[in-house]
Enzyme design. Structure first.
Site, PDB file in Angstrom:
ATOM      1  CG  HIS A  81      56.161  16.322 -14.535  1.00  0.00           C
ATOM      2  ND1 HIS A  81      56.393  16.650 -15.831  1.00  0.00           N
ATOM      3  CD2 HIS A  81      56.935  15.362 -14.230  1.00  0.00           C
ATOM      4  CE1 HIS A  81      57.440  15.927 -16.324  1.00  0.00           C
ATOM      5  NE2 HIS A  81      57.642  14.932 -15.379  1.00  0.00           N
ATOM      6  CG  HIS A  98      62.368  13.787  -9.807  1.00  0.00           C
ATOM      7  ND1 HIS A  98      61.341  14.039 -10.616  1.00  0.00           N
ATOM      8  CD2 HIS A  98      63.595  13.570 -10.410  1.00  0.00           C
ATOM      9  CE1 HIS A  98      61.995  14.117 -11.629  1.00  0.00           C
ATOM     10  NE2 HIS A  98      63.206  13.955 -11.504  1.00  0.00           N
TER      11      HIS A  98
END
Length: 267
Positions: free
Chosen positions: A68, A176
């Site tokens: 991201h 993650h």
């Protein structure tokens, strides 16, 4: 050397959790280096200057990223600021990628490389991380600690990376998936490993997201909007890696979570 690594900070509640708990944790651990993954700091996707500064003030020396990293346009200038200790995955393809995927810092006259790398299994098709490590590691100073934040989806790719890098780096810690794993150990008395350090944010959401939205998606099999659960109770996930400064090998790695049901670390 003790390195404190804090898992994915999700939203404002993640920053609040960091501000609340990180100073207390550092008083107990007394780390020489603190690394925080901040790629979900703004509404769960991306980071900006304000969030970076708050994470740094809370106690982070280096802020790492992940898939991201580019989700906020204003983040590009942040990554391009050479004075900021912020990373994005090293293996983004291309020659003119904004920012940096690795940083070298001096900690008490000891050189430390912090490397941010992203996996490719069930992730975006970045450059192969194994081949990228093969090219990168020989260019680094041998007498230095090398800490890897491996941002990846599958445990198999993470474990394979940890084993592949055994003896080549001091630590490989996964990020993650936002759920801390229970497999912290040291490969061959050389490289500390943990599949996933977990997340920092809402204890009452699902991976930091409002639970109702995620449950609805599973009930209906239709897409739903993901919103950070900013009203949940706070939690922080982290690990502590102890590294021998003479050999650069890890002595130990221990993982912890602090949440409303588990505050033993601070007692």
């Amino acid at each position: 050397m003790k390195i404190l690594f804090v898992g994915d900070v999700v939203g404002n509640i993640g920053i609040k959790s960091l501000e609340t708990y990180l100073p207390q944790i550092k008083q107990v651990v007394k780390p020489q280096l603190t690394i925080v993954n901040g790629e979900n700091a703004v509404n769960g996707k991306g980071i900006n200057l304000e969030a970076y500064q708050k994470i740094q003030v809370a106690g982070a020396d280096v802020v790492s990223g992940g898939n991201h990293s580019w989700d906020r346009k204003e983040g590009i200038d942040l990554y391009n600021d050479s004075k900021k200790n912020i990373l994005r995955p090293y293996n983004f393809p291309g020659d003119n990628v904004p920012g940096k995927g690795m940083i070298k810092i001096n900690v008490n006259q000891k050189k430390v490389y912090v490397i941010n790398m992203q996996g490719t299994a069930m992730m975006a098709p970045l450059d192969n991380p194994f081949h990228t490590f093969d090219k990168l590691l020989p260019t680094l100073e041998k007498d230095a600690i090398k800490f890897v934040d491996f941002h990846a989806e599958t445990t198999s790719e993470k474990i394979a990376t940890g084993m592949y890098l055994t003896g080549k780096v001091s630590a490989v810690v996964g990020t993650h998936t936002h759920v801390q794993t229970n497999d912290a150990h040291v490969f061959n008395k050389e490289t500390a490993y943990l599949s996933d350090v977990g997340m920092t944010g809402s204890y009452d959401g699902i991976l930091g997201v409002t639970k109702g939205q995620i449950i609805t998606r599973f009930l209906t099999q239709r897409p739903t909007k993901h919103e950070v659960d900013e009203d949940g109770r706070m939690q922080i996930s982290f690990c502590v890696v102890d590294i021998n400064d003479q050999t650069n090998n890890a002595r130990s790695i221990k993982n912890y979570v602090i949440n409303p049901d588990n505050k033993k670390f601070l007692e």
